[in-house]
Motif scaffolding. Structure first.
Motif, PDB file in Angstrom:
ATOM      1  N   ALA A 148       2.247  12.200  -2.312  1.00 34.27           N
ATOM      2  CA  ALA A 148       1.555  11.111  -3.003  1.00 34.27           C
ATOM      3  C   ALA A 148       2.042  10.912  -4.433  1.00 34.27           C
ATOM      4  CB  ALA A 148       0.048  11.366  -2.987  1.00 34.27           C
ATOM      5  N   ASP A 159       0.821  -1.210   0.000  1.00 36.61           N
ATOM      6  CA  ASP A 159       0.000   0.000   0.000  1.00 36.61           C
ATOM      7  C   ASP A 159       0.859   1.267   0.000  1.00 36.61           C
ATOM      8  OD1 ASP A 159      -2.104   1.837   0.259  1.00 36.61           O
ATOM      9  OD2 ASP A 159      -1.985   1.739   2.451  1.00 36.61           O
ATOM     10  N   LEU A 160       0.659   2.100  -1.031  1.00 37.37           N
ATOM     11  CA  LEU A 160       1.330   3.398  -1.099  1.00 37.37           C
ATOM     12  C   LEU A 160       0.355   4.533  -0.820  1.00 37.37           C
ATOM     13  CD1 LEU A 160       3.759   3.019  -4.169  1.00 37.37           C
ATOM     14  CD2 LEU A 160       4.217   2.659  -1.727  1.00 37.37           C
ATOM     15  N   GLY A 161      -0.798   4.174  -0.252  1.00 37.59           N
ATOM     16  CA  GLY A 161      -1.804   5.175   0.065  1.00 37.59           C
ATOM     17  C   GLY A 161      -1.767   5.593   1.518  1.00 37.59           C
ATOM     18  N   ASN A 162      -2.160   4.678   2.400  1.00 37.06           N
ATOM     19  CA  ASN A 162      -2.266   5.011   3.813  1.00 37.06           C
ATOM     20  C   ASN A 162      -1.127   4.496   4.672  1.00 37.06           C
ATOM     21  OD1 ASN A 162      -4.640   6.453   3.567  1.00 37.06           O
ATOM     22  ND2 ASN A 162      -5.955   4.679   3.943  1.00 37.06           N
ATOM     23  N   THR A 192      -2.965   1.500  -3.928  1.00 38.06           N
ATOM     24  CA  THR A 192      -3.316   2.478  -2.909  1.00 38.06           C
ATOM     25  C   THR A 192      -4.697   2.152  -2.356  1.00 38.06           C
ATOM     26  OG1 THR A 192      -3.846   4.808  -2.440  1.00 38.06           O
ATOM     27  CG2 THR A 192      -4.060   4.097  -4.737  1.00 38.06           C
ATOM     28  N   ARG A 229       5.384   9.235  -4.629  1.00 38.47           N
ATOM     29  CA  ARG A 229       5.378   7.802  -4.311  1.00 38.47           C
ATOM     30  C   ARG A 229       5.205   6.980  -5.587  1.00 38.47           C
ATOM     31  NH1 ARG A 229       0.710   8.221   0.347  1.00 38.47           N
ATOM     32  NH2 ARG A 229       1.558  10.146   1.273  1.00 38.47           N
ATOM     33  N   GLU A 275      -6.237   4.131  -0.619  1.00 38.91           N
ATOM     34  CA  GLU A 275      -6.915   5.430  -0.596  1.00 38.91           C
ATOM     35  C   GLU A 275      -7.047   5.949  -2.025  1.00 38.91           C
ATOM     36  OE1 GLU A 275      -9.066   7.844  -0.392  1.00 38.91           O
ATOM     37  OE2 GLU A 275      -8.691   7.549   1.750  1.00 38.91           O
ATOM     38  N   MET A 313      -1.508  11.107  -8.054  1.00 46.34           N
ATOM     39  CA  MET A 313      -0.523  10.121  -8.493  1.00 46.34           C
ATOM     40  C   MET A 313      -0.454  10.027 -10.017  1.00 46.34           C
ATOM     41  SD  MET A 313      -0.988   7.000  -5.744  1.00 46.34           S
ATOM     42  CE  MET A 313      -0.083   7.004  -4.181  1.00 46.34           C
ATOM     43  N   LYS A 372       4.180   7.803   4.232  1.00 53.74           N
ATOM     44  CA  LYS A 372       3.377   9.012   4.410  1.00 53.74           C
ATOM     45  C   LYS A 372       4.183  10.298   4.260  1.00 53.74           C
ATOM     46  CE  LYS A 372      -1.043   8.272   5.092  1.00 53.74           C
ATOM     47  NZ  LYS A 372      -1.708   8.377   6.408  1.00 53.74           N
TER      48      LYS A 372
END
Length: 404
Positions: free
Chosen positions: A340, A328-331, A357, A343, A359, A366, A336
């Motif tokens: 975004a 996960d590269l969201g939350n 992600t 990432r 999120e 992105m 963090k």
């Protein structure tokens, strides 16, 4: 399949006796694992297609796509099956997101889940008449990590329990679990976990050991069981994912909840790396990259942002040609601190293919960052094209493309 290499491993990895047995499993996996680039679009050791003008269904679909459509294929956004958010779903549709991750927990069963998935597939993108179906994934490992349950789904024991079975029993059970996923419309499982958690660390290992997600405490146990899980999944037509390369078994903190997680143990020659090598030889179509930092492999970058880890160790040394998906590269707290958009760009620049992600609201930033970087760098554009081809080839093998 991985590139053939001589027994003398360039990084000095010694193949144990169980390694040869994984080759037999490759026959069972090959039908689903054919995500490698087609013969007409041969890959060099870095994973870059040398000829993008080939004429497979995936190639024709690629040529028919707009740039935003191509970029959208490099993203996987989450949908909560127990409470799907129509706003997020429409956002993903707007940005041509090509893959969906079923997240959270749902006890609705196979029929209800399939109804949801077919609704999502009905909104999948098309390019000049070429339908581009969705990769639909979930975490169906077993034990405390089983997203989908209810009527039609087995209650899957933990991987630690699965690791006590014979490999033939695990392969047969994994085929049953994958058949259930197919009935629910899921074509990609973000499992098995190939991480080795040493017995001395055990449940003090927050991401894996705490939840009994490992098949065992040595590579000699983990590799054949991970390979058996792969083979059973392939037997029932579900693609599987080795995770979390190059391993989360030697850390104490969880990258989902902790920043600056560092593995100070694993090297490119560690026995724990051979579990991934074995799975790649057995035909694993997807590999998920960890978001931890590995100080003895690349001390300056998280694995997800490290070309040393992805292009060097995974692709060149281990010969992996399939799809590299992020954790996960969201939350995730581990990433963090990175904006975004950066990432996504950093992951793709390092050699990754599919940005996960949980999120979806981050997807506009992105995708815009990726497109912006494409206008600035021919090298990055070539990497994006190669990644889109890998994803489309996976979809072609899964029957998700329609070329008429």
């Amino acid at each position: 399949m991985a590139l053939h290499r001589s027994p003398a491993h360039p990084f000095g990895i010694k193949r144990p006796v169980w390694f040869a047995s994984s080759l037999a499993l490759s026959l069972a996996v090959a039908g689903v694992a054919g995500v490698q680039i087609s013969q007409a679009a041969i890959i060099d050791p870095s994973g870059t297609p040398k000829n993008l003008a080939a004429n497979t269904c995936a190639d024709r679909t690629f040529r028919a796509m707009t740039v935003p459509q191509r970029v959208g294929q490099l993203f996987m956004g989450s949908v909560t099956p127990s409470a799907p958010d129509s706003t997020r779903i429409e956002l993903m549709r707007k940005y041509h997101v090509g893959s969906v991750f079923l997240a959270g927990r749902s006890s609705a069963g196979t029929t209800a889940t399939n109804t949801l998935v077919q609704g999502l597939q009905a909104k999948a993108d098309s390019a000049a008449g070429h339908r581009v179906g969705l990769l639909v994934s979930t975490d169906q490992e077993g034990g405390q990590v089983q997203v989908l349950s209810g009527p039609g789904f087995s209650t899957i024991p933990s991987a630690l329990t699965q690791g006590s079975w014979t490999t033939s029993k695990l392969r047969d059970e994994a085929a049953v679990w994958a058949k259930e996923l197919r009935a629910a419309g899921v074509n990609l499982n973000l499992a098995p976990v190939a991480d080795v958690v040493p017995e001395s660390l055990g449940r003090a290992n927050a991401p894996i050991g705490r939840y009994d997600r490992e098949f065992g405490h040595t590579a000699a146990t983990v590799a054949p069981h991970s390979d058996a899980f792969l083979a059973g999944s392939a037997q029932s037509g579900v693609m599987a994912t080795l995770k979390h390369f190059p391993g989360l078994g030697y850390v104490r903190d969880n990258t989902d909840t902790t920043a600056n997680v560092v593995d100070t143990v694993t090297t490119s020659e560690s026995a724990s790396i051979t579990t991934f090598e074995s799975g790649i030889k057995a035909g694993a179509p997807f590999v998920m990259i960890s978001s931890a930092t590995y100080s003895k492999i690349d001390p300056t970058h998280r694995a997800a942002f490290s070309s040393t880890v992805i292009q060097g160790l995974l692709r060149k040394t281990l010969g992996f040609k399939g799809v590299v998906v992020s954790d996960d590269l969201g939350n995730a707290v581990a990433v963090k601190a990175v904006p975004a958009g950066d990432r996504a760009v950093k992951f793709l620049s390092a050699g990754g293919d599919l940005v996960l992600t949980v999120e979806p609201k981050l997807i506009p930033a992105m995708t815009q960052a990726v497109q912006g970087r494409m206008t600035q760098s021919a090298t990055f554009r070539a990497q994006v094209d190669a990644s889109v081809h890998r994803v489309l080839n996976a979809k072609q093998k899964a029957g998700l493309l329609s070329c008429g």
